[in-house]
Write a protein that holds these residues in place. Structure first.
Motif, PDB file in Angstrom:
ATOM      1  N   TYR A  56      14.587   0.633  -0.070  1.00 46.45           N
ATOM      2  CA  TYR A  56      14.035   1.505   0.970  1.00 46.45           C
ATOM      3  C   TYR A  56      13.361   0.624   2.015  1.00 46.45           C
ATOM      4  O   TYR A  56      12.378  -0.050   1.723  1.00 46.45           O
ATOM      5  N   VAL A  63       4.561   4.041   1.552  1.00 48.80           N
ATOM      6  CA  VAL A  63       4.353   3.773   0.126  1.00 48.80           C
ATOM      7  C   VAL A  63       3.483   4.870  -0.486  1.00 48.80           C
ATOM      8  O   VAL A  63       3.623   5.215  -1.668  1.00 48.80           O
ATOM      9  N   TRP A  67       5.415   5.880  -3.912  1.00 46.55           N
ATOM     10  CA  TRP A  67       4.845   5.352  -5.148  1.00 46.55           C
ATOM     11  C   TRP A  67       4.321   6.462  -6.057  1.00 46.55           C
ATOM     12  O   TRP A  67       4.684   6.508  -7.245  1.00 46.55           O
ATOM     13  N   ILE A  72      10.008   4.509  -6.529  1.00 48.09           N
ATOM     14  CA  ILE A  72      10.269   3.079  -6.444  1.00 48.09           C
ATOM     15  C   ILE A  72       9.667   2.361  -7.656  1.00 48.09           C
ATOM     16  O   ILE A  72       8.754   2.876  -8.305  1.00 48.09           O
ATOM     17  N   SER A 128       4.354  -3.348  -4.458  1.00 49.10           N
ATOM     18  CA  SER A 128       5.034  -2.091  -4.151  1.00 49.10           C
ATOM     19  C   SER A 128       6.140  -2.268  -3.125  1.00 49.10           C
ATOM     20  O   SER A 128       7.129  -1.523  -3.113  1.00 49.10           O
ATOM     21  N   MET A 129       5.974  -3.240  -2.247  1.00 54.08           N
ATOM     22  CA  MET A 129       6.918  -3.454  -1.151  1.00 54.08           C
ATOM     23  C   MET A 129       6.836  -4.913  -0.726  1.00 54.08           C
ATOM     24  O   MET A 129       5.738  -5.482  -0.674  1.00 54.08           O
ATOM     25  N   SER A 277      11.248  -1.776  -0.352  1.00 55.61           N
ATOM     26  CA  SER A 277      10.859  -1.341  -1.698  1.00 55.61           C
ATOM     27  C   SER A 277      12.105  -1.123  -2.540  1.00 55.61           C
ATOM     28  O   SER A 277      13.181  -0.795  -2.020  1.00 55.61           O
TER      29      SER A 277
END
Length: 395
Positions: A56, A63, A67, A72, A128-129, A277
């Motif tokens: 993504y 996020v 999240w 993800i 997370s990313m 992500s």
């Protein structure tokens, strides 16, 4: 011999460029499919249909949607070869300790996966990313149409609600972005005071919406846009003289010969940070290909392409290897262009002698008022923002 892995990347036209896709396919030996949508559509797919994508490509404030939805999975920084080269802006919220921390959804506060599964700023080995592209945004205007009352004043977000531009203003339609521009404008004009610009309370959201609706009842805003292509068409329209703007739109204006100025608001920029992500459904060979693509984005060439459309990359020295000295001086150091410079499509874009508004990378990213944000009361903000978008000029 096995078939090449197909990697599906969901995102917007802002960073999913055909030149990027072709080069990545060639260098990684994979089949790369870009699924391009506007901001809201991409966000909806990301949250609700993680099986439709493997990566993504979006912004850190998104996020806050994907999240909590479990759409993800964490990225292991031990598999990111150049992780240590990424600068402090996404990791600590600012490039230098002397820079003011902007309000809103700081990338650093939602970067690291904590041991309890929540996101935070305490460094861990999972994120997370992957932080990549970023920029400091403001608004553009046609200087020949500048109202006389503003001619001797410093550029300010308040110009977006100044009566001198009435009926000729366009805003971004996404509440997580457009509402921030509007809030910056109202606060700069002294019409409202928000305790935390990046996280409005319910009563502050009502105040924001009510003031904007009142403005719209006499036709203050001419239009709203959802992507950079639409923004470009609006700025080419004689009816629009000033609007919030993303950097890729500047290419359209340059090529059309439109004279414009990108404002350096005295209050500071609205900033964003984007990256990639990993879908919770990615596994096996696809997951391996995803990590290869993540690492490729930090290798230098993609960052150079992003620079040519006005974006920064999280490890600039790598991009410098793929930029001419004149390009680096213009895009990152804020110096006048010593020669004609190309855009991300390879065609001429910047004329010799032009200087980037706002100065160098450090100056622009050190002058942030607020980051794109998902507020605690985001759902209510969206409802009231839609009330405003539906408002019409009174008969």
């Amino acid at each position: 011999m096995s078939e090449p892995v197909t990697l599906r990347v969901l995102g917007t036209s802002v960073t999913l460029l055909e030149s990027i896709r072709q080069r990545a396919e060639e260098e990684l030996g994979i089949r790369l499919v870009y699924e391009i949508h506007n901001v809201q559509q991409a966000q909806r797919i990301a949250v609700m249909q993680p099986e439709r994508y493997d990566l993504y490509d979006q912004w850190f404030h998104n996020v806050d949607f994907v999240w909590p939805a479990g759409a993800i999975q964490p990225i292991d920084i031990r598999r990111i070869a150049l992780w240590d080269e990424i600068n402090d802006l996404p990791k600590r919220g600012r490039l230098h300790t002397s820079d003011k921390l902007g309000a809103g959804s700081l990338p650093s506060e939602r970067l690291f996966v904590q041991h309890d599964g929540k996101l935070g700023s305490q460094p861990t080995e999972r994120i997370s990313m992957l932080p990549l592209t970023h920029n400091a945004d403001s608004f553009a205007y046609r200087p020949e149409r500048l109202p006389d009352t503003l001619a001797a004043t410093e550029e300010s977000w308040s110009w977006l609600i100044n009566e001198g531009w009435c009926g000729h203003i366009a805003l971004q339609s996404d509440a997580a972005i457009g509402a921030l521009d509007a809030a910056l404008a109202l606060q700069a004009a002294g019409l409202a005071r928000f305790e935390n610009l990046g996280n409005l309370r319910l009563d502050e959201i009502d105040q924001l919406a009510d003031l904007l609706i009142k403005k719209q009842h006499h036709g203050h805003f001419a239009a709203f846009w959802s992507d950079d292509q639409e923004a470009g068409r609006l700025m080419l329209d004689p009816a629009v003289s000033i609007q919030s703007l993303w950097s890729p739109t500047l290419m359209q204006l340059h090529r059309a010969g439109i004279q414009y100025r990108l404002a350096v608001p005295k209050e500071g920029y609205r900033a964003w940070f984007g990256g990639l992500s990993l879908s919770r459904r990615a596994e096996g060979r696809v997951k391996d290909a995803a990590y290869a693509y993540l690492n490729w984005w930090l290798s230098g060439w993609p960052g150079a392409v992003m620079a040519r459309q006005g974006f920064y990359i999280s490890n600039p020295p790598r991009a410098r290897d793929y930029l001419s000295a004149a390009e680096w001086d213009y895009w990152y150091d804020g110096k006048p262009a010593r020669e004609e410079l190309p855009g991300s499509d390879g065609l001429p874009l910047i004329d010799s002698g032009e200087r980037r508004e706002g100065g160098s990378y450090a100056q622009r990213m050190g002058h942030i008022s607020v980051w794109n944000s998902v507020m605690d009361e985001h759902n209510y903000l969206v409802r009231r923002w839609n009330d405003f978008l539906r408002a019409r000029k009174a008969a």
